[in-house]
Design an enzyme around this catalytic site. Structure first.
Site, PDB file in Angstrom:
ATOM      1  N   TYR A 104       0.769  -1.286  -0.144  1.00 21.97           N
ATOM      2  CA  TYR A 104       0.070   0.257  -0.078  1.00 21.97           C
ATOM      3  C   TYR A 104       0.846   1.265   0.012  1.00 21.97           C
ATOM      4  CZ  TYR A 104      -3.617  -3.330   1.475  1.00 21.97           C
ATOM      5  OH  TYR A 104      -4.615  -4.499   1.758  1.00 21.97           O
ATOM      6  N   ASN A 122      -7.173   6.737   3.507  1.00 23.49           N
ATOM      7  CA  ASN A 122      -7.991   7.548   4.398  1.00 23.49           C
ATOM      8  C   ASN A 122      -7.937   7.267   5.814  1.00 23.49           C
ATOM      9  OD1 ASN A 122     -10.215   8.656   5.440  1.00 23.49           O
ATOM     10  ND2 ASN A 122     -11.190   9.196   3.502  1.00 23.49           N
ATOM     11  N   TRP A 123      -8.726   6.070   5.986  1.00 22.44           N
ATOM     12  CA  TRP A 123      -8.814   5.770   7.510  1.00 22.44           C
ATOM     13  C   TRP A 123      -7.667   5.053   8.234  1.00 22.44           C
ATOM     14  CZ3 TRP A 123     -12.008   1.190  10.001  1.00 22.44           C
ATOM     15  CH2 TRP A 123     -11.834  -0.103   9.015  1.00 22.44           C
ATOM     16  N   TYR A 159       1.295  -0.627  -7.320  1.00 17.72           N
ATOM     17  CA  TYR A 159       0.194  -0.764  -7.032  1.00 17.72           C
ATOM     18  C   TYR A 159      -0.952  -0.840  -8.018  1.00 17.72           C
ATOM     19  CZ  TYR A 159      -4.154  -0.111  -4.383  1.00 17.72           C
ATOM     20  OH  TYR A 159      -5.686  -0.366  -3.852  1.00 17.72           O
ATOM     21  N   GLN A 189     -13.801   6.201   2.418  1.00 16.52           N
ATOM     22  CA  GLN A 189     -13.375   5.253   3.548  1.00 16.52           C
ATOM     23  C   GLN A 189     -14.306   5.542   4.737  1.00 16.52           C
ATOM     24  OE1 GLN A 189      -9.414   4.183   3.445  1.00 16.52           O
ATOM     25  NE2 GLN A 189      -9.834   2.142   3.037  1.00 16.52           N
ATOM     26  N   GLY A 221     -13.458  -0.436   3.927  1.00 14.98           N
ATOM     27  CA  GLY A 221     -12.326  -0.879   4.410  1.00 14.98           C
ATOM     28  C   GLY A 221     -12.195  -2.199   5.013  1.00 14.98           C
ATOM     29  N   ASP A 232     -12.851  -5.232   2.983  1.00 14.42           N
ATOM     30  CA  ASP A 232     -12.880  -5.598   1.500  1.00 14.42           C
ATOM     31  C   ASP A 232     -13.726  -6.764   1.244  1.00 14.42           C
ATOM     32  OD1 ASP A 232     -11.307  -3.593   1.634  1.00 14.42           O
ATOM     33  OD2 ASP A 232      -9.695  -4.297   0.445  1.00 14.42           O
ATOM     34  N   ARG A 288      -5.355 -13.152   0.530  1.00 13.01           N
ATOM     35  CA  ARG A 288      -5.929 -12.157  -0.370  1.00 13.01           C
ATOM     36  C   ARG A 288      -7.161 -12.340  -0.763  1.00 13.01           C
ATOM     37  NH1 ARG A 288      -4.336  -7.060   0.826  1.00 13.01           N
ATOM     38  NH2 ARG A 288      -5.369  -6.254  -1.361  1.00 13.01           N
ATOM     39  N   TYR A 321      -7.899 -12.419   5.544  1.00 10.33           N
ATOM     40  CA  TYR A 321      -8.106 -11.075   5.379  1.00 10.33           C
ATOM     41  C   TYR A 321      -9.365 -10.713   6.347  1.00 10.33           C
ATOM     42  CZ  TYR A 321      -7.128  -6.886   2.759  1.00 10.33           C
ATOM     43  OH  TYR A 321      -7.131  -5.532   2.207  1.00 10.33           O
ATOM     44  N   GLU A 335      -0.272  -6.743   9.891  1.00  8.40           N
ATOM     45  CA  GLU A 335      -1.700  -6.040   9.287  1.00  8.40           C
ATOM     46  C   GLU A 335      -2.847  -6.709   9.865  1.00  8.40           C
ATOM     47  OE1 GLU A 335      -2.261  -6.696   5.126  1.00  8.40           O
ATOM     48  OE2 GLU A 335      -3.983  -5.109   4.932  1.00  8.40           O
TER      49      GLU A 335
END
Ligand code: DGY
Length: 433
Positions: free
Chosen positions: A33, A38-39, A85, A105, A163, A165, A198, A351, A395
């Site tokens: 990333y 945003n968030w 990306y 987001q 957010g 996904d 993913r 995820y 993450e």
């Protein structure tokens, strides 16, 4: 945990933020990333606040610099090119400078700003006023563009706006998205991260179909509201916006911006009324709703408990949610799984279909504290501390084995450590102080 180990992790968390700092904005993690999200940025500001308040406010300002004329604050700002990306600025084609994505987001910024303000006072007054005006316009955009009929529920037009996904919540509404014209494209995420962690190819085809849909309609709010194949009230986004209106009103009051405070209160009251429509009596919690079909999601997610963060006040519902949370925590070693661990679609490493996320834990724990459920809040914090200690600043985490998943050296995980999960964090109660 020993004092030495704590200070080693505190130092490591600060180092991650510094490494991921690109000068005024922070990438979520390098490689996977590489821009401003945003968030992520808003929550990362909480981490900076533990050692550099000026830098914390700056993170929010750079995010708001990406705001569109209609008020939307986009989910990605592409400050610099990065071929690693996909989908990049060309795919979004939003024709902005700096280039941005075409969607938003969860608007957690006002709540973060309230905490910065409560901890260390305002930045200089002109700066605070500018930020409050920008956030008021963003929240008003949610009301106008994403709830044009004033129902009190705002819609998202892409799972990426939530957010979260690949939540099972989106499986049914996404099944209506036509992927016959998507064509071929080259994913980049699976070059950085194991594909088994993913979203699946069919998910990705649908994500791209929605990007193509928005682009072909020039990202026009009215066209999206009328025709977007995906138009869903995400329980997370609605809870976060409702809380953000409350915190915006609080901040605006202190800044003497009474008109903003009044608008935020009115919007917040409308969101509180709409939120009630997400209650599932069958499941005993709040869930997302496909607004095109009036259909509630069929399982709880970690986002369901964000109702407490939003300000749930019904004692019977709070008691039911607390009981269910305890049930969720039983089969896993570490809470809070992002999806129901008793459900057949639960996957502890995929995820948003099972793993634990430090940021969700932080927001849910704040809500538990607000509802007086302090033991549960502390359990969630202690689990987050243990996961980071065992695995590092990943993450997300496997709730059964505690192994880390997705990207490593992740900014918002480091931020949640500094703000809250570390035994040295300054956590006087919830996010409000
Ligand atoms: C991604 O690219 O996976 C992001 O979640 C989209 O914001």
């Amino acid at each position: 945990m020993s004092i030495t180990e704590i200070s080693r992790l505190d130092a490591q968390a600060r180092a991650i933020l510094k490494e991921n700092d690109r000068g005024g904005y922070t990438v979520p993690t390098k490689g996977l990333y590489p821009f401003q999200w945003n968030w992520d940025s808003a929550l990362v500001a909480l981490g900076y606040a533990a050692f550099d308040t000026g830098r914390a406010w700056r993170e929010i300002e750079t995010l708001l610099e990406g705001q569109w004329g209609n008020g939307m604050v986009p989910h990605i700002i592409f400050w610099r090119d990065d071929a690693g990306y996909f989908p990049g600025p060309g795919e979004w084609d939003t024709r902005r400078s700096p280039p941005t994505s075409g969607i938003t987001q969860p608007p957690v910024v006002a709540t973060v700003m309230r905490r910065l303000f409560a901890r260390s006072g305002p930045p200089d007054p002109g700066r605070l006023d500018a930020m409050l005006k920008a956030i008021d316009r963003w929240h008003q955009w949610f009301a106008d563009a994403r709830d044009p009929n004033g129902t009190g529920l705002v819609a998202i037009v892409h799972p990426w706006e939530s957010g979260r996904d690949n939540l099972p919540d989106w499986d049914h509404p996404m099944s209506y998205v036509d992927i016959s014209k998507v064509g071929t494209y080259q994913r980049r995420d699976t070059q950085h991260i194991d594909a088994g962690q993913r979203p699946a190819k069919t998910d990705y085809d649908r994500y791209m179909a929605l990007v193509q849909f928005g682009r072909s309609h020039g990202w026009d709010d009215k066209k999206l509201a009328d025709h977007s194949p995906f138009w869903v009230a995400d329980v997370g986004t609605n809870a976060i916006l409702r809380r953000a209106e409350h915190d915006l009103a609080w901040l605006a009051e202190r800044a003497g911006e009474t008109a903003i405070a009044e608008r935020a209160r009115l919007r917040g009251a409308n969101l509180a009324r709409g939120f009630d429509g997400l209650w599932s009596e069958k499941l005993g919690g709040y869930v997302s709703m496909d607004l095109r079909r009036g259909r509630l999601a069929e399982a709880l997610t970690a986002g369901s408990w964000l109702a407490l963060y939003a300000g749930e006040g019904d004692p019977a519902r709070i008691a039911r949610m607390a009981g269910l949370l305890e049930q969720w925590l039983e089969p896993v070693g570490f809470g809070l799984p992002s999806f129901d661990p008793g459900h057949p679609l639960f996957d502890p490493i995929l995820y948003w279909r099972g793993p634990v996320w430090a940021i969700i834990n932080r927001l849910v724990a704040d809500g538990l504290t607000r509802a007086g459920l302090t033991k549960l809040a502390e359990r969630i914090r202690a689990d987050t501390e243990a996961l980071i200690r065992k695995a590092g600043f990943y993450e997300y985490f496997n709730p059964v084995t505690a192994e880390g998943g997705g990207g490593d050296s992740f900014s918002w995980t480091a931020a949640m450590w500094l703000d809250w999960a570390s035994p040295t964090a300054d956590k006087i109660g919830g996010l409000e102080v």
